[in-house]
Scaffold this motif. Sequence first.
Motif, PDB file in Angstrom:
ATOM      1  N   ASP A 103       0.590  -1.360  -0.009  1.00 14.98           N
ATOM      2  CA  ASP A 103       0.056   0.087   0.057  1.00 14.98           C
ATOM      3  C   ASP A 103       0.699   1.329  -0.072  1.00 14.98           C
ATOM      4  O   ASP A 103       1.873   1.372   0.726  1.00 14.98           O
ATOM      5  CB  ASP A 103      -0.903   0.029   1.132  1.00 14.98           C
ATOM      6  CG  ASP A 103      -2.011  -0.928   1.386  1.00 14.98           C
ATOM      7  OD1 ASP A 103      -2.321  -1.225   0.357  1.00 14.98           O
ATOM      8  OD2 ASP A 103      -2.588  -1.400   2.457  1.00 14.98           O
ATOM      9  N   ALA A 104       0.204   2.280  -0.650  1.00 22.85           N
ATOM     10  CA  ALA A 104       0.863   3.636  -0.217  1.00 22.85           C
ATOM     11  C   ALA A 104       0.766   3.951   1.261  1.00 22.85           C
ATOM     12  O   ALA A 104      -0.028   3.491   1.757  1.00 22.85           O
ATOM     13  CB  ALA A 104       0.150   4.561  -1.263  1.00 22.85           C
ATOM     14  N   ARG A 105       1.522   4.980   1.628  1.00 19.94           N
ATOM     15  CA  ARG A 105       1.552   5.322   3.053  1.00 19.94           C
ATOM     16  C   ARG A 105       0.197   5.644   3.499  1.00 19.94           C
ATOM     17  O   ARG A 105      -0.304   5.154   4.613  1.00 19.94           O
ATOM     18  CB  ARG A 105       2.550   6.182   3.334  1.00 19.94           C
ATOM     19  CG  ARG A 105       2.825   6.514   4.624  1.00 19.94           C
ATOM     20  CD  ARG A 105       3.022   5.354   5.517  1.00 19.94           C
ATOM     21  NE  ARG A 105       3.430   5.819   7.086  1.00 19.94           N
ATOM     22  CZ  ARG A 105       4.460   5.726   7.781  1.00 19.94           C
ATOM     23  NH1 ARG A 105       5.571   5.360   7.011  1.00 19.94           N
ATOM     24  NH2 ARG A 105       4.543   5.817   8.934  1.00 19.94           N
ATOM     25  N   ILE A 106      -0.421   6.427   2.547  1.00 23.34           N
ATOM     26  CA  ILE A 106      -1.715   7.186   3.023  1.00 23.34           C
ATOM     27  C   ILE A 106      -2.828   6.032   3.015  1.00 23.34           C
ATOM     28  O   ILE A 106      -3.851   5.890   3.724  1.00 23.34           O
ATOM     29  CB  ILE A 106      -2.237   8.352   2.560  1.00 23.34           C
ATOM     30  CG1 ILE A 106      -2.399   8.121   1.188  1.00 23.34           C
ATOM     31  CG2 ILE A 106      -1.084   9.515   2.460  1.00 23.34           C
ATOM     32  CD1 ILE A 106      -3.536   9.268   0.352  1.00 23.34           C
ATOM     33  N   VAL A 107      -2.836   4.998   1.837  1.00 25.73           N
ATOM     34  CA  VAL A 107      -3.601   3.953   1.929  1.00 25.73           C
ATOM     35  C   VAL A 107      -3.554   3.133   3.187  1.00 25.73           C
ATOM     36  O   VAL A 107      -4.549   2.469   3.767  1.00 25.73           O
ATOM     37  CB  VAL A 107      -3.569   3.105   0.779  1.00 25.73           C
ATOM     38  CG1 VAL A 107      -4.399   1.738   0.720  1.00 25.73           C
ATOM     39  CG2 VAL A 107      -3.863   3.981  -0.348  1.00 25.73           C
ATOM     40  N   ALA A 108      -2.117   2.784   3.631  1.00 29.30           N
ATOM     41  CA  ALA A 108      -2.248   1.911   4.856  1.00 29.30           C
ATOM     42  C   ALA A 108      -2.675   2.723   5.900  1.00 29.30           C
ATOM     43  O   ALA A 108      -3.206   2.194   6.807  1.00 29.30           O
ATOM     44  CB  ALA A 108      -0.461   1.979   5.077  1.00 29.30           C
ATOM     45  N   SER A 109      -2.621   4.001   6.129  1.00 25.49           N
ATOM     46  CA  SER A 109      -3.145   5.040   7.371  1.00 25.49           C
ATOM     47  C   SER A 109      -4.572   4.634   7.185  1.00 25.49           C
ATOM     48  O   SER A 109      -5.252   4.575   8.263  1.00 25.49           O
ATOM     49  CB  SER A 109      -2.748   6.296   6.999  1.00 25.49           C
ATOM     50  OG  SER A 109      -1.484   6.452   7.294  1.00 25.49           O
ATOM     51  N   LEU A 110      -5.237   4.793   5.897  1.00 24.20           N
ATOM     52  CA  LEU A 110      -6.646   4.603   5.929  1.00 24.20           C
ATOM     53  C   LEU A 110      -7.228   3.254   6.422  1.00 24.20           C
ATOM     54  O   LEU A 110      -8.205   3.130   7.069  1.00 24.20           O
ATOM     55  CB  LEU A 110      -7.112   4.993   4.392  1.00 24.20           C
ATOM     56  CG  LEU A 110      -6.778   6.277   3.817  1.00 24.20           C
ATOM     57  CD1 LEU A 110      -7.288   6.222   2.461  1.00 24.20           C
ATOM     58  CD2 LEU A 110      -7.868   7.044   4.685  1.00 24.20           C
ATOM     59  N   ARG A 111      -6.546   2.174   6.025  1.00 21.24           N
ATOM     60  CA  ARG A 111      -6.778   0.899   6.450  1.00 21.24           C
ATOM     61  C   ARG A 111      -6.632   0.701   8.042  1.00 21.24           C
ATOM     62  O   ARG A 111      -7.465   0.431   8.813  1.00 21.24           O
ATOM     63  CB  ARG A 111      -5.837  -0.207   5.799  1.00 21.24           C
ATOM     64  CG  ARG A 111      -5.939  -0.462   4.493  1.00 21.24           C
ATOM     65  CD  ARG A 111      -5.136  -1.578   4.036  1.00 21.24           C
ATOM     66  NE  ARG A 111      -5.081  -1.903   2.533  1.00 21.24           N
ATOM     67  CZ  ARG A 111      -5.738  -2.357   1.724  1.00 21.24           C
ATOM     68  NH1 ARG A 111      -6.857  -2.758   2.063  1.00 21.24           N
ATOM     69  NH2 ARG A 111      -5.247  -2.744   0.469  1.00 21.24           N
ATOM     70  N   GLN A 112      -5.610   1.229   8.380  1.00 14.71           N
ATOM     71  CA  GLN A 112      -5.238   1.185   9.797  1.00 14.71           C
ATOM     72  C   GLN A 112      -6.373   1.995  10.711  1.00 14.71           C
ATOM     73  O   GLN A 112      -6.897   1.635  11.892  1.00 14.71           O
ATOM     74  CB  GLN A 112      -3.999   1.913  10.465  1.00 14.71           C
ATOM     75  CG  GLN A 112      -3.527   1.938  11.844  1.00 14.71           C
ATOM     76  CD  GLN A 112      -2.145   2.268  11.933  1.00 14.71           C
ATOM     77  OE1 GLN A 112      -1.682   2.988  11.265  1.00 14.71           O
ATOM     78  NE2 GLN A 112      -1.702   2.130  13.130  1.00 14.71           N
TER      79      GLN A 112
END
Length: 490
Positions: A103-112
């Motif tokens: 994931d892109a960093r912000i996609v990872a943040s959204l998942r988290q």
Amino acid sequence: MITAFSSATEMLTALQSKEISAVELLDLHLAQIETFNPELNAIVTPNYDQARQTAVSADQRRANGEEAPLLGLPIVVKDCLYMAGLPTTGGVPERANLIEQQDARIVASLRQAGAAIMGKTNVPPFAMDWQSDNPIFGPSNNPWDLSCTPGGSTGGGAAAVAAGLSPLEFGGDLGGSIRLPAAFCGIYGHKSSETAVPRSGHFPGHTLPNDGSYMGVQGPLARTAADLRLALNVITGPDVGEDVAWSLHLPPARHEKLSDFRVAIIPPLEWVTVDNAITAALDNLASQLSNVGAKVNIAMPAGFEDLKRYYALYLRLLNMKVFAGAPLEERIREAEAFKGVGRFDNDARAEGIVGHATDVLLWFGQREYYRQCYRNFFTEYDILLAPVTTTLAFPHDKRPFPGRTLHINDQNTPYDYIGIYPSLCNLSGHPGTAFPVGISENGLPVGLQAIGPYLEDMTTIRFAELVGEAFGGYQVPPSYAAINTVNFNG
């Protein structure tokens, strides 16, 4: 009662109070997508099965007493953002079957944060147009007028949010790619301060963290300014490798009342034609702000003059960035095509395409000069209010890029002048919030942008929020207003 047009904040409140489950909320949006996405072509890479798994998990987590900022909220993201298990095409056929591994960093943040990502939205090839049309998926359409573009490059996402397919979209902005689609579709969009949001995991450009790139950023689109704030709080922070040492805490808005804001209205540019509906909306908002007690003046940062030199510098750096890595022969050929046309901006493009490392150092020094001009300006003002761009949403245009023009106020104007007003944020790295201010006589949304001090993103978002509360904000597109595909009320 929660509908597809409730705000993200309202949806989360309903989830927390168990007025609606995450699975029910997802079903609401999937029904909206099934009904309207075929005509909009906004969501082009579905992720519905994984979104359902996330929604089921969110309901279980909440039953166990867990919470997270976006737990169970269905959202979409721009095709350009890397998302493990899905392709990131960037509108380029050669990438149609390339499946991302992370994931892109912000996609990872959204998942988290617990979001259920329903899919990815349409873009132009290489995210380099103000329309969203590409050889893989075709054009996205504007929910206010299907014959018109929703803008680009985050056009599919803006159409999805405006039409109730998703409460939030996350896109990118190098030349207005968040703010322009937001204005075209009558929603809110935030171009973040240059270092506020991680940029890694984006095609084209930001594959790795700290890759030496510049100007392009990522940010949210929503139907309310409050939802922009919610979304931005989830994705701000350091990129990979920097998070071991620092975190980012954006300062609160400078003011909480419109009457306390010091607002500068950008003066007209003699060399740029802007749609009369936009200039009328700017004048009207200036009067409204004065009437509620805000300090309002016509003003431009000292040193910006008529924006020609500013815009030329932006184009040099933009084209240096776009053509980085291209063979020298190709760059020379592209530069020659711009030369001799008799326009200062084309000369600047040519200089950027064939620029050398020493040029970049010089240009970055000039960029810092404009950043200092802004720093001085924002000691006297809180907001610079300007058009988002020159035009309202325009009909789909299949002509090759160099042959396009726009018909504005009964005259033909250069197509690429669309990028002049967006550059007010991109060159200097400042935050800008696009917000809706009404509907034109021909039934298309009109938007403006609030530009604010560097890393004071909450000031522009709060200003847009207060304007919406006082004078009206997002409106449901007429063809969708009478249709509630699904309603849940406990």
